[in-house]
Structure formats: structure tokens, C-alpha cells
Scaffold this active site. Sequence first.
Site, short mmCIF file in Angstrom:
data_model
loop_
_atom_site.label_atom_id
_atom_site.label_comp_id
_atom_site.label_asym_id
_atom_site.label_seq_id
_atom_site.Cartn_x
_atom_site.Cartn_y
_atom_site.Cartn_z
N GLU A 98 0.93 -1.38 0.07
CA GLU A 98 0.05 0.05 0.12
C GLU A 98 0.81 1.48 -0.07
O GLU A 98 2.09 1.18 0.61
CB GLU A 98 -0.60 0.01 1.32
CG GLU A 98 -2.17 -0.41 1.25
CD GLU A 98 -3.31 0.35 0.33
OE1 GLU A 98 -2.56 1.24 -0.42
OE2 GLU A 98 -4.55 0.48 0.59
N ASP A 102 -4.53 5.15 6.07
CA ASP A 102 -5.04 6.32 6.52
C ASP A 102 -6.28 6.09 7.75
O ASP A 102 -5.59 5.49 8.87
CB ASP A 102 -5.89 7.30 5.59
CG ASP A 102 -6.29 8.48 6.07
OD1 ASP A 102 -5.77 9.00 6.89
OD2 ASP A 102 -7.17 9.04 5.23
N PHE A 151 -2.31 16.12 4.30
CA PHE A 151 -2.65 15.54 2.95
C PHE A 151 -1.29 15.53 2.17
O PHE A 151 -0.52 16.50 2.19
CB PHE A 151 -3.72 16.29 2.16
CG PHE A 151 -4.16 15.45 1.06
CD1 PHE A 151 -5.10 14.42 0.90
CD2 PHE A 151 -3.58 15.55 -0.12
CE1 PHE A 151 -5.48 13.71 0.07
CE2 PHE A 151 -4.16 14.84 -1.18
CZ PHE A 151 -4.81 13.78 -1.04
N VAL A 152 -0.78 14.45 1.65
CA VAL A 152 0.39 14.31 1.03
C VAL A 152 0.14 13.88 -0.39
O VAL A 152 -0.82 13.30 -0.81
CB VAL A 152 1.12 13.18 1.65
CG1 VAL A 152 1.58 13.80 2.93
CG2 VAL A 152 0.58 11.96 1.64
N ARG A 164 1.21 12.29 -9.16
CA ARG A 164 1.74 11.05 -8.96
C ARG A 164 3.15 11.07 -9.21
O ARG A 164 4.03 10.08 -8.52
CB ARG A 164 0.83 10.05 -9.53
CG ARG A 164 -0.42 9.86 -8.96
CD ARG A 164 -0.92 8.42 -9.74
NE ARG A 164 -2.48 8.47 -9.67
CZ ARG A 164 -3.24 8.21 -8.59
NH1 ARG A 164 -2.44 7.86 -7.40
NH2 ARG A 164 -4.26 8.05 -8.65
P1 IMP Z 1 -7.94 4.41 4.16
O1 IMP Z 1 -9.01 3.47 3.63
O2 IMP Z 1 -8.69 5.63 4.73
O3 IMP Z 1 -6.71 3.86 4.73
O4 IMP Z 1 -7.49 5.21 2.83
C1 IMP Z 1 -6.55 4.57 1.87
C2 IMP Z 1 -6.67 5.38 0.75
O5 IMP Z 1 -6.86 6.60 0.90
C3 IMP Z 1 -5.13 5.32 0.30
O6 IMP Z 1 -4.73 4.21 -0.44
C4 IMP Z 1 -5.22 6.66 -0.64
O7 IMP Z 1 -5.38 6.22 -1.96
C5 IMP Z 1 -6.09 7.62 -0.01
N1 IMP Z 1 -5.29 8.56 0.78
C6 IMP Z 1 -5.22 8.66 2.06
N2 IMP Z 1 -4.79 9.83 2.59
C7 IMP Z 1 -4.15 10.42 1.47
C8 IMP Z 1 -3.16 11.31 1.16
O8 IMP Z 1 -2.66 12.03 2.24
N3 IMP Z 1 -2.85 11.69 -0.04
C9 IMP Z 1 -3.33 10.94 -1.16
N4 IMP Z 1 -4.16 9.82 -1.07
C10 IMP Z 1 -4.41 9.66 0.30
MG MG Z 2 -4.43 3.82 -2.51
#
Ligand code: IMP
Ligand code: MG
Length: 192
Positions: A98, A102, A151-152, A164
Site C-alpha cells: 500500500e 489512513d 494530505f500528501v 503522482r
Molecule cells: P484508508 O482506507 O482511509 O486507509 O485510505 C486509503 C486510501 O486513501 C489510500 O490508499 C489513498 O488512496 C487515499 N489517501 C489517504 N490519505 C491520502 C493522502 O494524504 N494523499 C493521497 N491519498 C490519500
Molecule cells: Mg491507495
Amino acid sequence: MSGVAEPLFSRSQLDDRVTELAREMESWFGEDGLPPILIAVLKGSTMFLADLFRRISRDVSVDFMSISAYSARPGSGVVQILKDVESDLTGRDVVIVEDIVDTGLTLNYLRRSLGARHPRTLRAVTLLDKSVRRIVPVELELSGFDTPDVFVVGYGLDFQGLYRNVPDILAVRDVARLVNDPALLVGELYRR
Ligand code: IMP
Ligand code: MG
């Protein structure tokens, strides 16, 4: 820079850490049986996968999955598989690769979905771990950098499909301005 984004992890920091992650992963697997399968989650993980698996000096397979958050219930953790892996995972050593974990909802879903396919072992590695944002606890065997709640973008990570291919990871300090003008950083991040 404009103050909208600033460097968080440089390409050389990423390079060094990815090399360490590859070393660590090599210690996970014996020499018996079929090679481990690394499963990268499209699209954000592709740059990390490319750098990671070229540094693993043993035979590994790769496969890809594409998933989307189920739009009718955002944040519910219900995701749709847009593209599934092609490999049979039965009896295999499987590693989910991954870009960022988040809330943990995506990885939690992936672990359940892939875990149900009878792998011999199932592990996950993420480049970035925004652990402070977790809303479901999820097992994560290895992570590159613990990341603050910002946010990154860059190194595979996007904002609305942009940025990207920026080689470093940047923290977006002013998300509101980027929402207003998604291409705002193009001028300063890419030489033409
Ligand atoms: P989760 O299901 O909330 O853990 O999020 C996972 C997905 O959210 C990641 O695989 C990313 O695609 C997206 N994501 C979460 N935070 C960021 C960020 O800071 N920048 C870009 N994409 C993010
Ligand atoms: Mg992702």
C-alpha cells in the site's frame, strides 16, 4: 514554493527507507514453495512497488488490484473491486503493498478479502502510515514512515489524479486552495 505544499520526505529519504523495507521483507520468506506474491493496490502504490521489488533479491511475483470506495456509502469501508488479482492465492505467501494507510478501512477490507482465499501467510507493507487517523484497528506488519495528519502528494500519491510522478513526497498545507484550483502546483513542481 507557494506555501500551498512543502517537502515532507525527500527522494533520498524515500530511497534509503525503501531499501530497508526490502531488506526486512527478504527475511520473511523461506526458500521452499512458490515465490511470494506482492499485491499492489492501484494506482498510488505503483511507484513504491517498482522501487521496493527491484531491491528484493529473491524471486517474487507481482499482481495488482484496483478498488474504489463504494460511493453510495463513503467512509463505510464498503469498497468495490474494480480489478481483481489474477493469481490463485491458495497456499501462497501474500504481501499487500500500500502507498498509505489512513483510516485503515481499505486495508481492513483487503485483508478480509485476500485472507479468505487461503493464502499460507498474509502480510501488509505500507510506505506511509497515518496512524493518528485510524478509525479501524488493522494489522500492519511493516511501514516506511509514520506520517502526520496532513494530505500528501507525490511518489505515487495524487490529488485528483495529479502529482503522482513528483519524485518527493510533499505535504499540502493549504488543501482549500488546492480544492479550488487542483492544478495550482503544476507550475512550481514541473519544469517545462
Ligand atoms: P484508508 O482506507 O482511509 O486507509 O485510505 C486509503 C486510501 O486513501 C489510500 O490508499 C489513498 O488512496 C487515499 N489517501 C489517504 N490519505 C491520502 C493522502 O494524504 N494523499 C493521497 N491519498 C490519500
Ligand atoms: Mg491507495
